[in-house]
Design an enzyme around this catalytic site. Structure first.
Site, PDB file in Angstrom:
ATOM      1  N   HIS A  52      22.756  22.104  -9.864  1.00  0.00           N
ATOM      2  CA  HIS A  52      21.350  22.076  -9.449  1.00  0.00           C
ATOM      3  C   HIS A  52      20.544  21.334 -10.515  1.00  0.00           C
ATOM      4  O   HIS A  52      20.946  21.270 -11.689  1.00  0.00           O
ATOM      5  CB  HIS A  52      20.805  23.489  -9.296  1.00  0.00           C
ATOM      6  CG  HIS A  52      21.349  24.217  -8.114  1.00  0.00           C
ATOM      7  ND1 HIS A  52      20.772  25.364  -7.631  1.00  0.00           N
ATOM      8  CD2 HIS A  52      22.412  23.978  -7.315  1.00  0.00           C
ATOM      9  CE1 HIS A  52      21.446  25.805  -6.589  1.00  0.00           C
ATOM     10  NE2 HIS A  52      22.465  24.965  -6.381  1.00  0.00           N
ATOM     11  N   GLU A  54      17.871  22.102 -12.111  1.00  0.00           N
ATOM     12  CA  GLU A  54      17.486  22.933 -13.254  1.00  0.00           C
ATOM     13  C   GLU A  54      18.636  23.101 -14.243  1.00  0.00           C
ATOM     14  O   GLU A  54      18.466  22.963 -15.450  1.00  0.00           O
ATOM     15  CB  GLU A  54      17.052  24.335 -12.788  1.00  0.00           C
ATOM     16  CG  GLU A  54      15.890  24.354 -11.820  1.00  0.00           C
ATOM     17  CD  GLU A  54      16.335  24.388 -10.364  1.00  0.00           C
ATOM     18  OE1 GLU A  54      17.171  23.547  -9.966  1.00  0.00           O
ATOM     19  OE2 GLU A  54      15.832  25.244  -9.619  1.00  0.00           O
ATOM     20  N   CYS A  82      16.496  29.129  -7.558  1.00  0.00           N
ATOM     21  CA  CYS A  82      17.320  30.157  -6.930  1.00  0.00           C
ATOM     22  C   CYS A  82      17.721  31.191  -7.990  1.00  0.00           C
ATOM     23  O   CYS A  82      17.390  31.058  -9.169  1.00  0.00           O
ATOM     24  CB  CYS A  82      18.567  29.527  -6.320  1.00  0.00           C
ATOM     25  SG  CYS A  82      19.718  28.849  -7.545  1.00  0.00           S
ATOM     26  N   CYS A  85      19.730  29.645 -10.968  1.00  0.00           N
ATOM     27  CA  CYS A  85      18.900  28.874 -11.890  1.00  0.00           C
ATOM     28  C   CYS A  85      17.936  29.780 -12.655  1.00  0.00           C
ATOM     29  O   CYS A  85      17.694  29.569 -13.844  1.00  0.00           O
ATOM     30  CB  CYS A  85      18.165  27.789 -11.125  1.00  0.00           C
ATOM     31  SG  CYS A  85      19.280  26.524 -10.465  1.00  0.00           S
TER      32      CYS A  85
END
Length: 164
Positions: A52, A54, A82, A85
């Protein structure tokens, strides 16, 4: 003075780059000790569920700092993080999160969960939400609309596209 809008513009550029590569358009930019670490979603291209935006930004900054903790850092993200993260943000001791659009399906900062501000955890994060939310949400809507249109116009040709 914090220029959240300018930094979020750079995160949105990363999100657009993700879309160009067929990834869900989420971008991030982490600021730590005067250096910026931009990243975009890449789980499909990297065959890595954890890639992801992040996580990729946190990894880059951590490697540069030679430290898994990033105190004083600010993370700009185009979509609410999410749970995975949010956990990484807490463990990295990131001081501040600025995000654009809420994520009603998986959001862990405000929408579904409040992990980053949970007083039971050993670190809480200052959160600023809604910076350039409309632009981020539009980028996501356009991406998924194009994906749906492509699947409907040519189901056989799209069979090889990853399901998102």
């Amino acid at each position: 003075m914090r220029d959240d809008h300018a930094w979020m513009c750079l995160a949105l550029q990363q999100a657009a780059l993700a879309a160009e590569h067929g990834e869900v358009p989420v971008g991030a930019l982490l600021l730590h000790e005067g250096v910026s670490y931009p990243a975009h979603n890449a789980p499909i291209s990297q065959h890595d569920t954890t890639a992801h935006a992040e996580i990729r930004a946190i990894r880059a900054a951590s490697l540069a700092a030679n430290n898994y903790r990033l105190p004083g850092a600010t993370l700009y993200v185009t979509l609410e993080p999410c749970c995975m993260c949010a956990g990484a943000i807490i463990h990295a001791r990131i001081a501040r999160l600025v995000y654009a659009a809420d994520d009603p399906k998986t959001g862990a900062a405000h929408s579904l969960y409040h992990l980053l501000s949970d007083p039971r955890l050993n670190h809480q994060v200052e959160i600023c939400r809604g910076v350039m939310a409309d632009e981020s949400a539009q980028l996501l809507r356009d991406f998924f609309s194009q994906r749906r249109a492509a699947r409907q116009s040519s189901p056989a040709a799209c069979a090889s596209l990853p399901k998102i």
